[in-house]
Design a protein around this motif. Structure first.
Motif, short mmCIF file in Angstrom:
data_model
loop_
_atom_site.label_atom_id
_atom_site.label_comp_id
_atom_site.label_asym_id
_atom_site.label_seq_id
_atom_site.Cartn_x
_atom_site.Cartn_y
_atom_site.Cartn_z
N PRO A 163 -19.08 -1.95 1.96
CA PRO A 163 -17.76 -2.15 1.36
C PRO A 163 -17.54 -1.08 0.27
O PRO A 163 -18.50 -0.55 -0.30
CB PRO A 163 -17.84 -3.54 0.73
N LEU A 172 1.84 -2.28 7.03
CA LEU A 172 0.98 -1.43 7.86
C LEU A 172 1.21 -1.69 9.35
O LEU A 172 1.20 -0.77 10.17
CB LEU A 172 -0.50 -1.72 7.51
N MET A 186 -7.32 -1.55 -0.75
CA MET A 186 -6.10 -1.04 -0.11
C MET A 186 -5.25 -0.26 -1.11
O MET A 186 -4.71 0.81 -0.79
CB MET A 186 -5.29 -2.19 0.51
N LYS A 187 -5.14 -0.79 -2.32
CA LYS A 187 -4.36 -0.09 -3.35
C LYS A 187 -5.04 1.21 -3.76
O LYS A 187 -4.38 2.20 -4.07
CB LYS A 187 -4.19 -0.99 -4.59
N TYR A 188 -6.36 1.21 -3.79
CA TYR A 188 -7.11 2.37 -4.25
C TYR A 188 -7.06 3.52 -3.23
O TYR A 188 -6.85 4.67 -3.57
CB TYR A 188 -8.56 1.98 -4.53
N LEU A 189 -7.25 3.16 -1.97
CA LEU A 189 -7.28 4.21 -0.94
C LEU A 189 -5.89 4.67 -0.53
O LEU A 189 -5.66 5.87 -0.34
CB LEU A 189 -8.05 3.72 0.30
N GLY A 190 -4.97 3.73 -0.41
CA GLY A 190 -3.65 4.08 0.11
C GLY A 190 -3.75 4.59 1.55
O GLY A 190 -4.85 4.66 2.12
N TYR A 191 -2.59 4.92 2.14
CA TYR A 191 -2.59 5.44 3.51
C TYR A 191 -3.44 6.70 3.61
O TYR A 191 -4.19 6.90 4.57
CB TYR A 191 -1.15 5.75 3.96
N GLU A 192 -3.35 7.52 2.58
CA GLU A 192 -4.08 8.78 2.57
C GLU A 192 -5.59 8.56 2.67
O GLU A 192 -6.28 9.22 3.44
CB GLU A 192 -3.75 9.51 1.26
N ALA A 222 -7.76 -4.61 -3.89
CA ALA A 222 -8.21 -3.46 -4.67
C ALA A 222 -8.45 -2.24 -3.79
O ALA A 222 -7.98 -1.13 -4.09
CB ALA A 222 -9.48 -3.81 -5.44
N ILE A 249 -5.30 -0.50 -11.03
CA ILE A 249 -5.63 -1.65 -10.19
C ILE A 249 -6.26 -2.76 -11.01
O ILE A 249 -5.86 -3.93 -10.89
CB ILE A 249 -6.58 -1.20 -9.04
N GLU A 281 -23.28 -6.90 0.50
CA GLU A 281 -23.08 -6.19 1.77
C GLU A 281 -23.61 -6.95 2.98
O GLU A 281 -23.33 -6.58 4.12
CB GLU A 281 -23.80 -4.83 1.73
N PHE A 332 -4.00 5.12 11.68
CA PHE A 332 -4.40 6.35 10.99
C PHE A 332 -4.90 7.42 11.96
O PHE A 332 -5.40 8.47 11.53
CB PHE A 332 -5.47 6.03 9.94
N MET A 359 0.85 -1.19 0.00
CA MET A 359 0.00 0.00 0.00
C MET A 359 0.88 1.24 0.00
O MET A 359 1.84 1.32 0.77
CB MET A 359 -0.92 -0.01 1.23
N ASN A 360 0.55 2.17 -0.86
CA ASN A 360 1.33 3.40 -0.95
C ASN A 360 0.63 4.53 -0.19
O ASN A 360 -0.52 4.40 0.19
CB ASN A 360 1.47 3.83 -2.42
N GLU A 361 1.36 5.64 -0.02
CA GLU A 361 0.77 6.82 0.63
C GLU A 361 -0.47 7.26 -0.17
O GLU A 361 -1.55 7.40 0.37
CB GLU A 361 1.80 7.94 0.72
N LYS A 362 -0.26 7.43 -1.48
CA LYS A 362 -1.39 7.82 -2.32
C LYS A 362 -1.96 6.59 -3.01
O LYS A 362 -1.21 5.68 -3.37
CB LYS A 362 -0.94 8.83 -3.38
N GLY A 363 -3.24 6.58 -3.23
CA GLY A 363 -3.86 5.43 -3.88
C GLY A 363 -3.57 5.39 -5.37
O GLY A 363 -3.20 6.39 -5.98
N LEU A 364 -3.72 4.20 -5.94
CA LEU A 364 -3.59 4.03 -7.40
C LEU A 364 -4.94 4.31 -8.05
O LEU A 364 -5.98 4.35 -7.39
CB LEU A 364 -3.15 2.60 -7.72
N MET A 415 1.12 -6.08 2.34
CA MET A 415 0.65 -4.72 2.66
C MET A 415 0.25 -4.60 4.12
O MET A 415 0.56 -3.62 4.78
CB MET A 415 -0.52 -4.35 1.74
N LEU A 426 -5.25 -6.61 -11.65
CA LEU A 426 -6.17 -7.71 -11.31
C LEU A 426 -6.42 -8.61 -12.53
O LEU A 426 -6.44 -9.84 -12.40
CB LEU A 426 -7.50 -7.15 -10.81
N TYR A 464 -7.24 5.87 3.78
CA TYR A 464 -7.67 5.34 5.09
C TYR A 464 -7.57 6.41 6.17
O TYR A 464 -8.38 6.43 7.11
CB TYR A 464 -6.84 4.10 5.46
N ARG A 465 -6.58 7.30 6.04
CA ARG A 465 -6.44 8.36 7.03
C ARG A 465 -7.68 9.26 6.99
O ARG A 465 -8.24 9.61 8.03
CB ARG A 465 -5.17 9.17 6.76
#
Lengths: 395, 395
Positions: free
Chosen positions: B36, B75, B295-301, B293, A11, A49, B219, A1-6, B71, A15, B303-304
């Motif tokens: 989700p 974390l 985790m990669k999409y949101l990134g740390y930013e 997907a 993605i 959900e 976070f 996981m990066n600081e900014k999302g992809l 990942m 996949l 989730y923060r």
């Protein structure tokens, strides 16, 4: 996981690449799973959900779960079928949707243990259950987890559990027997009616692992007695995500008596319900919807056709294999064939490396294990046997 | 199930009706799950067929599982992160994707038991683990299943585990401690660093249940020490299907050492791999893809921001509740508020019946438990407190 999302595009490109490495079940003869039915996938999506771990919030998904348990109960000749609406068991047969055969088997044995321990305060020593040598490795997990002795009965020449061996293993600490209705290696069905007699005579439980066979045996031309119609059967594991054509994870555990389910209860102080008898907490409502949809869509007729297709493939495989000089270990009773070939382990690897066939191996004796599933076709069998001949000719 | 199947239209009409009975999380303040993320749902759909129980057929889904474990390891400050490629553990941290916190907690304790029993042949008596009184009810299942004594340590005035109580409970049969990083009732975090000192001193394991807190604590503006950075922590449970915004079922269990994972192995004779350390057999690859997907999409930013939103709601709830005369039991450290109200059980029922609010109740002391989740809004809080005032005024 990066600081900014992809980005979504990045993605899904990753996949899609990963998905290209997954099987599409082409040339797969080793799996007891297959493509889920399209309608199961759609229903899954609709309820993605839903959390069956919090019934008070998901009445609709819970209704579907109850419907599925009722339908499975009817399929398995349960005297009456219902599941409790959260914290009580209202009618004479109970069950719930599990993550699959392993959870169902674990919970069945846990129920036996709890009922016996609660009933016989003076129970001393380590409780034991007797399983066939052919039982699935999930029972190794039971043994490892639960401080229960798992005793393995020998098999007869047809790879059914040997009844004399079962009787020899029973002692005062035996709390239950396990019979397999469609074992993983040979697709063989244990003599459940005879196990039932032994269980009733000894006043112990009888759990039937029909994870694979539950959606096969009722649709065979000559069904075998294996379900609640047999009086000593106290619980059954059946997996909609195998021959039921539902999505993963979809298992089910059914009990003859509500006391069984009660024995699994723990209190759930901060949920909308008071107690929980499931192994996992949060549970997929999507699976319940998927199983509901595919069972309603196919009906008995649809599943019968599905099993007919697999049994025709099985019959073709045995006939053609014999012509090519390969004998089956037993006449298949379900859609699993164990084929005698020279040096099966090497043959398996060669089939995979040279021709892309996924097959597996039975343990004792070692033979080529082939599961004929809905994703297979008659052409597959011709192609497979051609390749098998080539491989064995060169070994 | 009928002899003939129903039409797709009939089935989906029934399913839509059932779905209308499920919550859409409107006025839900009782759940640790939420909607989700859209990208998780899409990824789930793409991998709906994938079975992580058969790694040899699903390389791609397994690759995603390994990525997710890496990942999560990063974390949670794991020294190095990888999962075994089927039957071996290649690097210094291992883990796998579970069905959720309950399975993770069961497997963590099972690992402790197996490692201790294997290491100390002379181990006599019943092994015990010490958990806080505030631990989730999944540990009741552990106690019920595993022939292990579960000892409950008292809490301090802030509902963290009391360290003196933990030390008093340790004896020669204690194999491990459990600390909760974000307990279900109060959102409180146990002093994991101090538990670590006790665990290291006594040479026992320390499992951290961060099922809820794992996607919150890292976070927060002021993170608490709770993960592998704390030297005595040997395993962590973290649930992507809670604050990780993935689909159900998505849990994870991470270990500091590969020996832990090895201790859970059983042989898998008829699969494409040789051994299996998971609790369930067939496992959802869709969940792995969904978690990857999101985790990669949101990134740390991302989730923060998610946690900031929930903590702002939490802060607003406490401030406004105080203005209305309701004090929290503790200053919230996470997005859970326990509010002192007169006759909380009656208040809970009235809030549901009259205004459709789903809230729950803490056990000791009894207070109104509110979880502020991504599906909640500031307007919800205003409306809720208005209704709470009405209800309490009339009780």
């Amino acid at each position: 996981m990066n600081e900014k999302g992809l980005s979504e595009k990045e993605i899904f490109s990753y996949l899609e690449d990963a998905k290209s490495e997954d099987t599409n079940y082409h040339r797969v003869l080793s799996s007891m799973c297959t493509h889920p039915h399209k309608i199961a996938i759609e229903a899954n999506r609709l309820f993605i959900e839903a959390n069956l771990g919090d019934l008070g919030l998901f009445f609709g998904a819970h209704r579907l779960e109850k419907e599925v348990v009722r339908m499975l109960g009817k399929l398995l000749h349960a005297p009456s079928t219902d599941i409790p609406s959260g914290d009580s068991c209202e009618s004479s047969v109970c069950g719930y949707l599990t993550t699959g055969g392993t959870e169902s088997n674990i919970q069945a044995v846990r129920g036996m243990k709890n009922l016996v321990t609660a009933g016989k305060k003076g129970f001393e020593g380590i409780p034991n259950v007797i399983i066939p040598e052919s039982a699935h490795f999930s029972f190794d997990k039971v043994a490892d987890m639960m401080g229960i002795e798992v005793r393995r009965a020998a098999l007869d020449s047809e790879f059914r559990v040997d009844l004399a061996s079962v009787e020899e293993l029973i002692n005062q600490n035996t709390i239950g027997l396990v019979g397999i209705a469609g074992n993983t290696e040979f697709g063989q069905i244990d003599p459940i009616d005879k196990l039932s007699e032994i269980a009733l005579e000894n006043e112990i439980f009888l759990h039937v692992d029909a994870a694979f066979g539950g959606f096969v045996i009722p649709f065979l031309e000559k069904p075998h007695p294996f379900d609640f119609e047999v009086p000593g059967v106290t619980s059954i594991a059946i997996d909609p995500h195998k021959m039921g054509l539902s999505t993963i994870p979809s298992g089910a555990l059914l009990f003859r008596s509500p006391s069984f389910l009660d024995s699994l209860k723990v209190s759930t102080p901060y949920l909308t319900t008071k107690a929980q008898f499931t192994l996992t907490g949060t549970r997929s409502g999507a699976s319940a919807a998927a199983t509901y949809a595919v069972m309603k869509y196919l009906g008995y007729e649809g599943y019968r056709k599905n099993v007919q297709h697999c049994m025709q493939l099985t019959s073709k495989m045995v006939t053609e294999a014999r012509k090519a000089g390969f004998e089956p270990l037993i006449e298949p009773v379900m859609n699993v064939v164990a084929l005698k070939v020279p040096n099966p382990d090497l043959v398996r690897i060669q089939l995979l490396k040279r021709f892309g066939w996924n097959v597996s191996i039975t343990r004792t004796p070692r033979a080529l294990r082939l599961v004929l599933m809905p994703h297979n076709s008659p052409e597959d069998i011709d192609a497979f046997l051609e390749d098998l001949k080539k491989v064995t000719a060169e070994i």
